[in-house]
Design a protein around this motif. Structure first.
Motif, PDB file in Angstrom:
ATOM      1  N   ASN A 105      -4.148   2.571   1.152  1.00 25.80           N
ATOM      2  CA  ASN A 105      -3.693   1.584   0.174  1.00 25.80           C
ATOM      3  C   ASN A 105      -3.336   0.308   0.895  1.00 25.80           C
ATOM      4  N   PRO A 107      -2.453  -4.106   0.095  1.00 28.52           N
ATOM      5  CA  PRO A 107      -1.952  -4.965  -0.988  1.00 28.52           C
ATOM      6  C   PRO A 107      -3.043  -5.350  -1.995  1.00 28.52           C
ATOM      7  N   TYR A 108      -4.282  -5.410  -1.541  1.00 27.21           N
ATOM      8  CA  TYR A 108      -5.390  -5.813  -2.419  1.00 27.21           C
ATOM      9  C   TYR A 108      -6.040  -4.642  -3.141  1.00 27.21           C
ATOM     10  N   GLY A 109      -5.707  -3.386  -2.752  1.00 27.22           N
ATOM     11  CA  GLY A 109      -6.272  -2.245  -3.447  1.00 27.22           C
ATOM     12  C   GLY A 109      -6.415  -1.024  -2.567  1.00 27.22           C
ATOM     13  N   LYS A 110      -7.014   0.011  -3.124  1.00 29.41           N
ATOM     14  CA  LYS A 110      -7.304   1.236  -2.384  1.00 29.41           C
ATOM     15  C   LYS A 110      -8.692   1.090  -1.781  1.00 29.41           C
ATOM     16  N   SER A 128      -6.348  -3.752  -6.591  1.00 28.24           N
ATOM     17  CA  SER A 128      -5.059  -3.617  -7.258  1.00 28.24           C
ATOM     18  C   SER A 128      -5.130  -4.385  -8.569  1.00 28.24           C
ATOM     19  N   SER A 129      -4.375  -3.947  -9.530  1.00 30.58           N
ATOM     20  CA  SER A 129      -4.332  -4.646 -10.809  1.00 30.58           C
ATOM     21  C   SER A 129      -3.833  -6.066 -10.595  1.00 30.58           C
ATOM     22  N   THR A 130      -4.494  -7.005 -11.225  1.00 36.21           N
ATOM     23  CA  THR A 130      -4.072  -8.406 -11.131  1.00 36.21           C
ATOM     24  C   THR A 130      -3.443  -8.866 -12.414  1.00 36.21           C
TER      25      THR A 130
END
Length: 132
Positions: A105, A107-110, A128-130
């Motif tokens: 994981n 900060p920008y996603g998995k 990641s959800s924006t």
């Protein structure tokens, strides 16, 4: 006038071997396969639902053959975005795709890095959800 990237050329050794991996293993769609000469084809594949794709370009000379699998000098070259990381990671693993590191994981996603049949490095990523 607006501009956008349309295709990314990816050097391959043989069209049918590349299609077996990108369509058969990764599940991409074959968008076009048009013979241009007896040795050359215009072959485009893309993830389902994607506006853009890959032009599978068969290496034509020694210099191009040497670059197969190393078009980015060993860095991650291509980024495959998914809406369900766990589903795609599991499916690719079951189909023999080689992940070079565990999923993580950020900060920008998995994300997890995998290699295609040529050694090109890809990120499989679920952003990641924006929503804010």
């Amino acid at each position: 006038m607006p501009q956008r990237l349309n295709l990314t050329a990816l050097l391959v050794d043989e069209y049918d071997r590349a299609l077996s991996f990108y369509v058969g293993t990764l599940g991409f769609e074959l968008r076009e396969d048009t013979p241009l000469t007896p040795e050359k084809r215009w072959v485009v594949v893309a993830p389902s639902g994607s506006a853009n794709g890959l032009l599978l370009a068969r290496a034509a000379d020694d210099r191009q053959r040497e670059a197969i699998g190393n078009q980015s000098g060993g860095r991650v070259f291509l980024f495959l975005e998914t809406d369900d990381f766990e589903r795609d990671h599991r499916a690719y693993t079951e189909r023999g795709v080689r992940f070079t590191e565990p999923a993580r994981n950020e900060p920008y996603g998995k994300v997890a890095v995998f290699e295609d049949i040529y050694g090109n490095r890809w990120d499989l990523i679920q952003p990641s959800s924006t929503d804010g």
